[in-house]
Enzyme design. Structure first.
Site, short mmCIF file in Angstrom:
data_model
loop_
_atom_site.label_atom_id
_atom_site.label_comp_id
_atom_site.label_asym_id
_atom_site.label_seq_id
_atom_site.Cartn_x
_atom_site.Cartn_y
_atom_site.Cartn_z
N ASP A 266 8.25 24.80 -30.89
CA ASP A 266 7.76 26.17 -31.11
C ASP A 266 7.69 26.48 -32.61
OD1 ASP A 266 10.44 26.47 -31.64
OD2 ASP A 266 10.80 28.03 -30.14
N SER A 267 8.06 25.50 -33.45
CA SER A 267 7.80 25.61 -34.89
C SER A 267 6.30 25.81 -35.12
CB SER A 267 8.28 24.35 -35.62
OG SER A 267 7.78 23.19 -34.98
N ASP B 84 8.99 22.27 -26.16
CA ASP B 84 9.92 23.39 -26.30
C ASP B 84 9.70 24.45 -25.23
OD1 ASP B 84 11.97 23.58 -28.14
OD2 ASP B 84 10.61 23.90 -29.83
N LYS C 127 12.85 21.13 -23.94
CA LYS C 127 13.96 21.41 -24.86
C LYS C 127 14.32 22.88 -24.76
CE LYS C 127 13.49 21.29 -29.54
NZ LYS C 127 13.77 22.69 -29.94
N GLU D 237 16.96 25.87 -26.23
CA GLU D 237 17.94 26.26 -27.25
C GLU D 237 19.12 26.98 -26.62
OE1 GLU D 237 16.37 28.49 -30.52
OE2 GLU D 237 14.80 26.99 -30.94
N GLU E 263 20.85 20.80 -34.96
CA GLU E 263 20.11 21.26 -36.15
C GLU E 263 21.03 22.00 -37.13
OE1 GLU E 263 16.45 23.37 -35.39
OE2 GLU E 263 16.22 23.92 -37.52
O1 KIV Z 1 10.37 23.75 -32.86
C1 KIV Z 1 10.69 22.74 -33.47
O2 KIV Z 1 9.90 22.12 -34.17
C2 KIV Z 1 12.06 22.28 -33.37
C3 KIV Z 1 12.51 21.28 -34.38
C4 KIV Z 1 12.78 21.94 -35.67
C5 KIV Z 1 13.68 20.51 -33.91
O3 KIV Z 1 12.79 22.73 -32.54
#
Ligand code: KIV
Length: 264
Positions: A44-45, A83, A112, A114, A181
C-alpha cells in the site's frame, strides 16, 4: 513455475536470502523477475509513491486488486503477496476473509496484514480458510496517526517485549511470514530468533531470512527524505535493470542492509 511459500521456507531453511521488492505494474514486474527477484509485494506504499499521498491510508482494496492484476500479468515466477489496505483487516475476521479472498482471486498467493497480537484471531481465521498470511510488525505505516509519524519502533523495553510477544503469537496463529519494519537491529535479531517462520526485514537486520524495499526508493525516486534503511541502488549502477540486479546480489550475499541502513 511460480515460487510458493514452500520455496521461500526452503530457501530460509537452506540459508539462502529472499530478495523481495514492492512493485505495482507489469513492466516493472518483468524487469524484477528478469533480474532474479524471489518475491513481489504489491504494497500500500503505492499510495505514497504512485498516487502522491503522504501516507498509505487512502489506498483502497480495489486499487490493490487492480495493481495485483497488473503485476501478475508481468510476472510468471516470483512469489506474489499483496497488502490488506487500511480499514480492510481492522474489521471482523469474517469481513477480513472476504477482503483477503478478493486479493487471492486477483492473483496474490498471500496477504500481508499490519499489526501485532490484536490480529491473531483474524490471522487464524484466514489461515484456517486457506489464505496464507504475512504478519507485519514494528513500524506499521497504517498506524501513522497513532505512532505520531514514520518512526523507529521498539526502543522502549515494554514496546520491545510487546513486539517479541506479538511475533510469537502471530506465528502460533498461523502466519507463515513475518515482516519486520524499522526496529533497532538487536531487537530485530531477537525477533528472528523467537520465530521459526521466515522473516523479511526493512530497516531491521541483515540476519532476517530476506529483505524488502520499496522499488521507487531503491531507484532514488521517493519524493520524501528517504529513511535510513533505504539504499538508492541506482546511484551505483545507472540502469533500472542493474540496480535491481545489484539489490538481489547484495541481499543474497548479506551485504545489504549494511550497518548504516540499520538502527542501533
Ligand atoms: O506497503 C509497502 O510497501 C510495505 C513495505 C514498506 C514493507 O509494506
Amino acid at each position: 513455475m511460480r515460487k510458493t511459500i514452500l520455496d521461500l521456507q526452503e530457501m530460509a531453511a537452506q540459508g539462502e536470502k529472499i530478495a523481495m521488492l514492492t512493485c505495482y505494474d507489469s513492466s516493472f514486474a518483468r524487469v524484477l523477475e528478469a533480474q532474479g527477484i524471489d518475491a513481489i509485494l504489491i504494497g500500500d506504499s503505492l499510495g505514497m509513491v504512485v498516487q502522491g499521498h503522504d501516507s498509505p491510508l487512502p489506498v483502497t482494496l480495489d486499487e490493490i486488486i487492480y495493481h495485483t492484476q497488473c503485476v501478475c500479468r508481468g510476472s510468471k515466477r516470483a512469489f506474489i503477496l499483496a497488502d490488506m489496505p487500511f480499514g480492510t483487516s481492522q474489521v471482523s475476521p469474517q469481513e477480513t476473509f472476504k477482503n483477503a479472498a478478493r486479493l487471492i482471486q486477483a492473483g496474490a498467493q498471500m496477504v500481508k496484514i499490519e499489526g501485532g497480537a490484536a490480529m491473531c484471531e483474524t490471522v487464524k481465521f484466514l489461515v484456517q480458510g486457506g489464505i496464507p498470511v504475512c504478519a507485519h510488525i514494528g513500524l506499521t505505516p497504517q498506524s501513522v496517526n497513532q505512532l505520531g509519524g514514520f518512526k523507529v519502533q521498539g526502543r522502549a523495553a515494554d514496546q520491545a517485549q510487546s513486539l517479541i510477544d506479538s511475533a510469537r503469537l502471530l506465528e502460533q496463529s498461523g502466519a507463515s511470514l513475518l515482516l519486520i519494519e524499522a526496529v533497532p537491529q538487536p531487537l530485530a535479531d531477537q525477533l528472528c530468533e523467537v520465530v521459526s517462520i521466515p522473516t523479511i526485514g526493512i530497516g531491521a537486520s541483515p540476519n532476517c531470512s530476506g529483505q524488502v524495499l520499496v522499488i521507487y526508493d531503491m531507484l532514488g525516486l521517493g519524493a520524501y527524505i528517504p529513511p535510513r534503511f533505504v539504499k538508492a541502488f541506482i546511484k551505483e549502477t545507472g540502469s533500472i535493470e542493474e540496480a535491481v540486479k545489484l539489490y538481489v546480489d547484495e541481499v543474497k550475499a548479506s551485504l545489504f542492509p549494511a550497518p548504516e541502513h540499520c538502527y542501533k
